[in-house]
Design a protein around this motif. Structure first.
Motif, PDB file in Angstrom:
ATOM      1  N   UNK A 248      -8.264  -3.043  -3.239  1.00 36.18           N
ATOM      2  CA  UNK A 248      -7.008  -2.922  -2.254  1.00 36.18           C
ATOM      3  C   UNK A 248      -5.884  -2.175  -2.010  1.00 36.18           C
ATOM      4  N   UNK A 249      -5.401  -1.409  -1.441  1.00 34.31           N
ATOM      5  CA  UNK A 249      -3.873  -0.905  -1.418  1.00 34.31           C
ATOM      6  C   UNK A 249      -3.367  -1.803  -0.558  1.00 34.31           C
ATOM      7  N   UNK A 250      -2.144  -2.449  -0.849  1.00 31.85           N
ATOM      8  CA  UNK A 250      -1.628  -2.884   0.280  1.00 31.85           C
ATOM      9  C   UNK A 250      -1.225  -1.741   1.686  1.00 31.85           C
ATOM     10  N   UNK A 251      -0.697  -1.008   1.078  1.00 30.86           N
ATOM     11  CA  UNK A 251      -0.522  -0.185   2.487  1.00 30.86           C
ATOM     12  C   UNK A 251      -1.181   1.769   2.186  1.00 30.86           C
ATOM     13  N   UNK A 267       6.702   2.736  -2.047  1.00 33.08           N
ATOM     14  CA  UNK A 267       5.537   3.512  -2.187  1.00 33.08           C
ATOM     15  C   UNK A 267       4.513   2.018  -2.391  1.00 33.08           C
ATOM     16  N   UNK A 268       3.684   1.408  -1.629  1.00 33.30           N
ATOM     17  CA  UNK A 268       2.946   0.328  -1.560  1.00 33.30           C
ATOM     18  C   UNK A 268       1.445   0.822  -1.360  1.00 33.30           C
ATOM     19  N   UNK A 269       1.552   1.963  -2.142  1.00 32.23           N
ATOM     20  CA  UNK A 269      -0.064   2.479  -2.415  1.00 32.23           C
ATOM     21  C   UNK A 269      -0.979   1.561  -3.382  1.00 32.23           C
ATOM     22  N   UNK A 270      -0.628   0.402  -3.859  1.00 33.08           N
ATOM     23  CA  UNK A 270      -1.039   0.509  -4.737  1.00 33.08           C
ATOM     24  C   UNK A 270      -1.493  -1.233  -4.927  1.00 33.08           C
ATOM     25  N   UNK A 558      -2.861  -3.317  15.645  1.00 31.12           N
ATOM     26  CA  UNK A 558      -2.479  -2.885  14.232  1.00 31.12           C
ATOM     27  C   UNK A 558      -0.603  -2.951  14.052  1.00 31.12           C
ATOM     28  N   UNK A 559      -0.430  -3.536  12.760  1.00 28.03           N
ATOM     29  CA  UNK A 559       0.972  -4.079  12.508  1.00 28.03           C
ATOM     30  C   UNK A 559       1.079  -2.855  11.126  1.00 28.03           C
ATOM     31  N   UNK A 560       2.820  -2.881  11.356  1.00 31.94           N
ATOM     32  CA  UNK A 560       3.097  -2.343   9.891  1.00 31.94           C
ATOM     33  C   UNK A 560       3.698  -3.273   9.507  1.00 31.94           C
ATOM     34  N   UNK A 561       4.677  -3.348   8.190  1.00 30.14           N
ATOM     35  CA  UNK A 561       5.605  -4.304   6.983  1.00 30.14           C
ATOM     36  C   UNK A 561       6.308  -5.333   8.435  1.00 30.14           C
ATOM     37  N   UNK A 562       6.679  -4.601   9.283  1.00 30.50           N
ATOM     38  CA  UNK A 562       8.283  -5.184  10.041  1.00 30.50           C
ATOM     39  C   UNK A 562       8.295  -4.967  11.654  1.00 30.50           C
ATOM     40  N   UNK A 563       9.355  -5.609  11.299  1.00 33.41           N
ATOM     41  CA  UNK A 563       9.764  -4.706  13.210  1.00 33.41           C
ATOM     42  C   UNK A 563      10.801  -5.886  13.403  1.00 33.41           C
ATOM     43  N   UNK A 564      11.673  -5.119  14.867  1.00 35.10           N
ATOM     44  CA  UNK A 564      12.630  -4.807  14.955  1.00 35.10           C
ATOM     45  C   UNK A 564      13.116  -5.955  15.586  1.00 35.10           C
ATOM     46  N   UNK A 572       8.839  -0.300   8.234  1.00 38.15           N
ATOM     47  CA  UNK A 572       7.853  -0.253   7.139  1.00 38.15           C
ATOM     48  C   UNK A 572       6.851   0.282   6.318  1.00 38.15           C
ATOM     49  N   UNK A 573       5.717   0.284   5.783  1.00 39.98           N
ATOM     50  CA  UNK A 573       4.886   0.746   5.577  1.00 39.98           C
ATOM     51  C   UNK A 573       3.616   0.181   6.612  1.00 39.98           C
ATOM     52  N   UNK A 574       2.342   1.271   6.610  1.00 42.12           N
ATOM     53  CA  UNK A 574       1.871   1.097   7.840  1.00 42.12           C
ATOM     54  C   UNK A 574       0.379   1.762   7.262  1.00 42.12           C
ATOM     55  N   UNK A 575      -0.562   1.167   8.256  1.00 46.88           N
ATOM     56  CA  UNK A 575      -0.231  -0.528   8.248  1.00 46.88           C
ATOM     57  C   UNK A 575      -0.687  -1.255   7.296  1.00 46.88           C
ATOM     58  N   UNK A 576       0.028  -2.455   7.301  1.00 47.65           N
ATOM     59  CA  UNK A 576      -0.145  -3.346   6.161  1.00 47.65           C
ATOM     60  C   UNK A 576      -0.993  -4.960   5.992  1.00 47.65           C
ATOM     61  N   UNK A 577      -1.442  -3.942   5.191  1.00 47.83           N
ATOM     62  CA  UNK A 577      -2.422  -4.909   4.264  1.00 47.83           C
ATOM     63  C   UNK A 577      -2.266  -6.660   4.933  1.00 47.83           C
ATOM     64  N   UNK A 578      -0.865  -6.680   4.229  1.00 47.50           N
ATOM     65  CA  UNK A 578      -0.965  -8.227   4.021  1.00 47.50           C
ATOM     66  C   UNK A 578      -0.480  -8.765   5.203  1.00 47.50           C
ATOM     67  N   UNK A 579       0.062  -8.361   6.354  1.00 49.48           N
ATOM     68  CA  UNK A 579       0.016  -8.850   7.480  1.00 49.48           C
ATOM     69  C   UNK A 579      -1.100  -8.953   8.074  1.00 49.48           C
ATOM     70  N   UNK A 580      -2.113  -8.584   8.332  1.00 51.14           N
ATOM     71  CA  UNK A 580      -3.018  -8.650   8.704  1.00 51.14           C
ATOM     72  C   UNK A 580      -3.882  -9.793   7.779  1.00 51.14           C
ATOM     73  N   UNK A 581      -3.668  -9.947   6.423  1.00 54.16           N
ATOM     74  CA  UNK A 581      -4.468 -11.485   5.438  1.00 54.16           C
ATOM     75  C   UNK A 581      -3.525 -12.341   6.594  1.00 54.16           C
TER      76      UNK A 581
END
Length: 598
Positions: A248-251, A267-270, A558-564, A572-581
């Motif tokens: 799974x790719x983190x984002x 870079x979150x493509x790992x 969908x959610x991004x990594x972070x929010x103001x 942050x990177x979008x969309x972020x797997x960890x947020x949806x997890x």
């Protein structure tokens, strides 16, 4: 509305095929797409360089409003454009390949006139190799083709105007009446023959792609008040699983900033080991046993290269991560640098051992078994944890001013040895060292409870002996380090809310971390808070926060990594797997706590 050519991050939606993904803006522009895989160089990167990154625009040629949604239970996007002269509907998809000879990667954009007559325009502007490659325009028959080295992209179209090259971009204008249909596609190939698909095959693959997602989604074992959000999260996670390997790719993106104009761009493509226990837990809860099995065995294959030591992250093919370097791109709204690779691969992060062993424990509790050879590997890893847990490390947040004795890291080492002991008791691991694992687990608990607790804060602390807290401490409740209802866990929850919460959102920490600049609130931390509150039987608080957080998703869920926290803008990177997890985990915790949402 775009600012200096950049759409807000929350204006994007993802389409994917399990091998790569593209981001489609609300105005119809595809501003990010890497080929042939998630972690390959980009061909469209306008999201990190509006001038030179490359894009594929499709929109009305006059002023418009747009609304969009995913087709039910799919990752296929539908955008409706409304103008003073009429309306059109665009369906975007990365198609799932069929069994016949087909393009290596394929994008389909179907346009339908709904009312009136709408003037439309499109512009295809690929910029290969993160904008550094030279695009060579050409014609093959009447089809425009762009090439660069071994890469080639064809843009067949029907009823979408007469395309013309303008330098290294090709486009056209056309009028679409109610009831008429136009079709555009991108057929991409890398070091292989470029295929020119006929329209009927493109439309058939689009229909088959819709059917694929719809057949996958309803079998998920999802029920309860948060079902819609869980289904959307499940579909996203499925799209972010690299089908050829099961990783799974983190984002799917790189270098979208954690603060506008700042340098916290990664870079979150790992595939991160620490995501493993969250995603395997989620996949098991969702009934996605095939995906859970593939991911677990991918992890075991990847870590076999280095065990008993484990690396923080791996490439999607199971290889070790890439060195971090900068690109000659201007960055999202001048947020530099734009990076590829991630130097976190060089760090020591002890928590990943607990993540891997928790993954094994969760996996073994489903309809699977751990074979003898894998049990031997896991036992060697547990032995290694006994040897290294006393070391400082860079922690879950990958700080660059460490190492420190992070409480979360120590707790995860305890998780590793606790789960190894449990697995040995079930004969999934050899038990010859089980007594040592138990002794060291007890030593870790004594260290944490003595050196990582603050009577003043009435909370566990970020690091041993420190006076501050960290959102990662919420994971202690999620992983049952202690009774989630205990005074210590409740005190830690209260301290996190007191010290790190800003409205509905939670900062990771407030201590220095070796990187300049600020950051937004990480959204997974807010959902961790929901899960911790639910497990502590503080259900009313958890439910109210969950209601508000699900309302903070973008218009397609969908959610991004972070929010103001002040403006609500995505960061942050979008969309972020960890947020949806974390969302799925929180929803499951609330369900098990017996909540009923209105």
């Amino acid at each position: 509305m775009r600012i200096d050519g950049y759409a807000p991050i929350e204006d994007y939606a993802l389409i994917g095929d399990g091998r790569t993904a593209a981001l489609v803006a609300r105005d119809g522009s595809i501003d990010w797409w890497c080929l042939p895989n998630f972690d390959s160089p980009s061909v469209f990167a306008a999201i990190v360089d509006a001038g030179r990154g490359g894009t594929f625009a499709l929109e009305p040629a006059i002023g418009f409003d747009s609304t969009r949604r995913y087709l039910p239970n799919t990752n296929v996007l539908q955008t409706t454009f409304v103008t003073d002269r009429g309306s059109v509907r665009v369906v975007d998809a990365l198609t799932i390949p069929d069994r016949r000879l087909s393009p290596m990667r394929e994008l389909v954009r179907s346009v339908e006139g709904l009312s009136g007559t709408v003037p439309m325009r499109w512009r295809f502007a690929p910029r290969f190799n993160y904008g550094a490659g030279r695009t060579r325009p050409e014609w093959r028959g009447r089809i425009p083709v762009a090439t660069c080295g071994a890469e080639a992209m064809a843009v067949p179209s029907w009823n979408a105007g007469m395309p013309a090259w303008d330098g290294s971009s090709v486009g056209a204008t056309f009028d679409l009446e109610a009831g008429q249909r136009a079709l555009l596609a991108v057929s991409a190939a890398y070091a292989e023959p470029l295929v020119f698909p006929p329209r009927r095959e493109l439309e058939a693959r689009l229909d088959a792609t819709i059917a694929f997602w719809q057949q996958w989604a309803p079998v998920r074992a999802i029920d309860g008040p948060w079902r819609d959000q869980m289904v959307r999260s499940a579909l996203l996670l499925k799209a972010l699983i690299f089908a050829p390997s099961g990783a799974n790719v983190a984002a799917p993106t790189t270098s979208l900033p954690e603060a506008i104009g700042g340098p916290r761009n990664w870079d979150y493509r790992f595939c991160w080991i620490r995501d493993s226990n969250f995603i395997i837990d989620a996949l098991m809860e969702l009934g996605a046993y095939d995906e859970a099995r593939s991911l677990f065995w991918w992890f075991m294959q990847a870590t076999a290269l280095t065990e008993p030591a484990i690396h923080v992250l791996y490439r999607l093919d199971g290889g070790l991560g890439m060195a971090e370097r900068g690109l000659d791109l201007s960055g999202y709204r001048a947020s530099q640098p734009v990076r590829v690779g991630n130097s976190a691969v060089e760090q020591t992060q002890l928590d990943i051992y607990g993540d891997l062993m928790e993954s094994a424990w969760l996996f073994s509790r489903g309809p699977h078994r751990i074979d003898t050879d894998t049990g031997e590997v896991l036992a060697r890893i547990a032995d290694h944890v006994c040897d290294i847990w006393r070391q400082p490390d860079s922690g879950i947040w990958e700080v660059r001013n460490g190492p420190f004795h992070f409480t979360h890291s120590k707790v995860m080492c305890w998780v590793a040895l606790d789960r190894a002991t449990r697995l040995a008791a079930r004969s999934a691991l050899p038990s010859r060292q089980a007594a040592r694992w138990q002794r060291e687990a007890s030593a870790i608990r004594a260290f944490v409870d003595t050196h990582c607790w603050s009577d003043r804060l009435r909370s566990y602390t970020r690091t041993a002996g420190s006076g501050d807290v960290d959102a990662s401490l919420l994971v202690m409740a999620l992983l049952h380090y202690d009774d989630p209802r205990s005074d210590r866990i409740n005190g830690t929850i209260d301290a996190v809310m007191r010290e790190l919460r800003d409205g509905d959102f939670v900062y990771r920490y407030r201590a220095a971390d070796g990187v300049p600049g600020g950051e937004g609130c990480f959204l997974n931390c807010s959902f961790w808070l929901v899960g911790a509150l639910a497990r502590a039987e503080r259900v009313t608080e958890a439910t109210a926060l969950m209601h508000r957080l699900v309302g903070r998703a973008n218009d397609v869920g969908l959610y991004s990594e972070a929010i103001d926290a002040r403006t609500g803008a995505f960061l942050g990177n979008f969309p972020q797997a960890l947020v949806h997890l974390a969302l799925i985990n929180a929803a499951c915790a609330l369900s098990k706590a017996g909540t009923c949402a209105d």
